[in-house]
Write an enzyme that holds these catalytic residues in place. Structure first.
Site, short mmCIF file in Angstrom:
data_model
loop_
_atom_site.label_atom_id
_atom_site.label_comp_id
_atom_site.label_asym_id
_atom_site.label_seq_id
_atom_site.Cartn_x
_atom_site.Cartn_y
_atom_site.Cartn_z
N ARG A 243 0.85 -1.19 0.00
CA ARG A 243 0.00 0.00 0.00
C ARG A 243 0.88 1.25 0.00
O ARG A 243 1.95 1.26 0.62
CB ARG A 243 -0.91 0.01 1.23
CG ARG A 243 -1.92 -1.13 1.25
CD ARG A 243 -2.78 -1.11 2.50
NE ARG A 243 -3.76 -2.20 2.51
CZ ARG A 243 -3.51 -3.42 3.00
NH1 ARG A 243 -2.32 -3.69 3.52
NH2 ARG A 243 -4.45 -4.35 2.96
N LYS A 270 -2.68 -2.25 7.77
CA LYS A 270 -4.13 -2.09 7.88
C LYS A 270 -4.74 -3.10 8.84
O LYS A 270 -5.64 -2.77 9.63
CB LYS A 270 -4.77 -2.25 6.50
CG LYS A 270 -6.26 -2.00 6.46
CD LYS A 270 -6.78 -2.06 5.05
CE LYS A 270 -8.27 -1.78 4.99
NZ LYS A 270 -8.81 -1.83 3.61
N HIS A 332 -2.37 3.44 -5.67
CA HIS A 332 -2.96 2.21 -5.13
C HIS A 332 -3.25 1.21 -6.23
O HIS A 332 -3.43 0.01 -5.98
CB HIS A 332 -4.26 2.56 -4.39
CG HIS A 332 -4.62 1.59 -3.32
ND1 HIS A 332 -5.17 0.35 -3.59
CD2 HIS A 332 -4.51 1.65 -1.97
CE1 HIS A 332 -5.40 -0.30 -2.47
NE2 HIS A 332 -5.00 0.47 -1.47
N ARG A 335 -1.50 -2.37 -6.94
CA ARG A 335 -1.95 -3.59 -6.28
C ARG A 335 -2.92 -4.37 -7.17
O ARG A 335 -2.82 -5.59 -7.33
CB ARG A 335 -2.60 -3.25 -4.93
CG ARG A 335 -1.59 -2.73 -3.91
CD ARG A 335 -2.24 -2.12 -2.69
NE ARG A 335 -3.04 -3.04 -1.91
CZ ARG A 335 -2.56 -3.94 -1.06
NH1 ARG A 335 -1.24 -4.07 -0.91
NH2 ARG A 335 -3.38 -4.71 -0.36
N HIS A 358 -3.76 -9.24 2.71
CA HIS A 358 -5.19 -9.38 2.97
C HIS A 358 -5.39 -10.49 3.99
O HIS A 358 -4.53 -11.36 4.17
CB HIS A 358 -5.94 -9.75 1.69
CG HIS A 358 -6.05 -8.63 0.72
ND1 HIS A 358 -6.38 -8.80 -0.60
CD2 HIS A 358 -5.87 -7.28 0.88
CE1 HIS A 358 -6.40 -7.63 -1.22
NE2 HIS A 358 -6.09 -6.69 -0.34
N TYR A 367 -1.44 -14.77 13.82
CA TYR A 367 -1.16 -14.67 12.40
C TYR A 367 0.32 -14.95 12.15
O TYR A 367 1.19 -14.34 12.74
CB TYR A 367 -1.52 -13.26 11.91
CG TYR A 367 -1.24 -13.02 10.44
CD1 TYR A 367 -0.13 -12.28 10.06
CD2 TYR A 367 -2.08 -13.53 9.46
CE1 TYR A 367 0.14 -12.05 8.72
CE2 TYR A 367 -1.81 -13.30 8.12
CZ TYR A 367 -0.72 -12.55 7.76
OH TYR A 367 -0.45 -12.32 6.45
#
Length: 396
Positions: A243, A270, A332, A335, A358, A367
């Site tokens: 990003r 994000k 952007h 992407r 994502h 994670y």
């Protein structure tokens, strides 16, 4: 003799407090300071008690008599009015603590540890502007689907379908938090989803045709704007498809050129999870060129006016527009460019999604920041080579 309005209004303070009797236990206590306080004297359990009914003129004579009669009705049912008043006050305090606004603020306080301060503030501002005025004081357990729809319809009425959708999401999150903390039984916001106007899907302008991509990269390579940082930032966006904000705020501490790895910390992502970006020969070369002109700044892309502040977010967009790509391709958009071409080349969806940072299906809670790292390294190596081939190939 019962009191009248004139007697209450004209009562003057004296050296000592005194009483003006009404009837049935009600009287006005006039203090030396001039205060006029309504009191109800009664007996309960064989003991004399007093119940405060408020102060004049906030509570009028008529209202004081109504309050007295309410207390007498409680006494007729063997209920102590003073105890009933304390319980009502306690209940009101409990309800206030379980109001939608109180639960929402509690939820934001807990989630704020995982979100950026800027995002948390924006969510709170949206709730304070659009949601709290209607739902804030209401006990969260009493919020209904029509209540939620009323809030969202008000937002939609000003033509803000996207804001209504976001408000719906935030209300749902607060309701689900109330459910898991035993303050509500279900998420009523879920019942409203089908009643909302569909929000326009936001697509960032992006080039995906191979020939057009090659032309864009050649244009960027020849860019002679006022900053070498802009040209290299655009090239890195193409090769890494992170990003734009993640790139602009990069620090040299995150870049390991020996290990060919860029580790973006969780607080800049994000999803608030650290993200590993493998560096190909081409992206490592760009970082090396930038390091040669680094100076004392800890930022990879310092701003024009201060080397302690990241490059402004508009710089890359303005540069692309100046190259003739305004409305055709935005920062952007790299992407979407990468995602489209890599999918068409048959790369695994999970690998592409992991590189895009994502959320991956099946990954909950903890994670693994290195998920599919080997496959992503190979994919990015292919991608950089593909971009270089498109750059050097000349159109027919």
């Amino acid at each position: 003799m019962p009191l009248n309005v004139l007697a209450v209004k004209s009562a003057k303070p004296k050296e000592r407090a005194y009483k003006l009797a009404d009837e049935r236990g009600l009287y006005l206590l006039v203090s030396p300071a001039g205060g006029k306080l309504w009191r109800f004297k009664y007996r309960f359990g064989g003991k004399e008690r007093l119940l405060a009914l408020g102060a004049y003129p906030e509570v009028s004579l008529v209202e004081a008599r109504d309050a007295r009669e309410d207390a007498r009705r409680l006494l007729s049912r063997s209920i102590d009015p003073s105890s009933a008043k304390r319980e009502a006050r306690h209940h009101a305090k409990h309800i206030a603590g379980d109001s939608f606004e109180a639960i929402a603020r509690e939820y934001l306080e807990k989630r704020g540890a995982l979100w950026s301060a800027k995002y948390t503030a924006s969510v709170l501002l949206r709730l304070e502007s659009d949601v709290f005025p209607t739902l804030g004081a209401r006990p969260v357990s009493e919020v209904t689907a029509p209540d939620v729809l009323e809030v969202l319809r008000k937002i939609e009425s000003r033509g803000a379908a996207e804001q209504a959708r976001r408000a719906h999401q935030h209300i749902g999150k607060v309701m689900r938090y109330a459910v898991v903390t035993s303050r509500a039984t279900r998420d009523v916001a879920a019942d409203v989803k089908g009643a909302l106007h569909p929000a326009a899907v936001r697509h960032y302008p992006a080039l995906t045709d191979p020939e057009a991509i090659g032309g864009l990269l050649r244009t960027i390579g020849a860019y002679e704007g006022k900053s070498i940082y802009v040209r290299n930032a655009l090239l890195l966006l193409a090769h890494t498809f992170v990003r734009p904000s993640e790139l602009r705020q990069a620090t040299w501490e995150e870049i390991d050129l020996e290990e060919r790895l860029w580790v973006i910390p969780a607080d800049r992502m994000k999803l608030r999870r650290p993200h590993l970006v493998p560096l190909t020969d081409r992206s490592a070369q760009i970082f090396t060129e930038l390091k040669a002109i680094r100076g004392k700044s800890e930022l990879v892309f310092p701003g024009y006016r201060s080397r302690d502040v990241p490059m402004d977010g508009a710089s890359l967009r303005i540069a692309l527009s100046g190259m003739g790509y305004g409305g055709i391709h935005v920062p952007h958009g790299f992407r979407a460019m990468a995602s489209t071409r890599l999918h068409e080349q048959g790369f695994a969806i999970d690998v592409i999604e992991a590189q895009l940072a994502h959320a991956l299906p099946g990954v909950r809670g903890i994670y693994n920041r290195a998920v599919h790292l080997k496959e992503r390294t190979e994919m990015l190596k292919w991608w950089s080579g593909y971009l270089d081939d498109l750059t050097t190939s000349q159109p027919d």
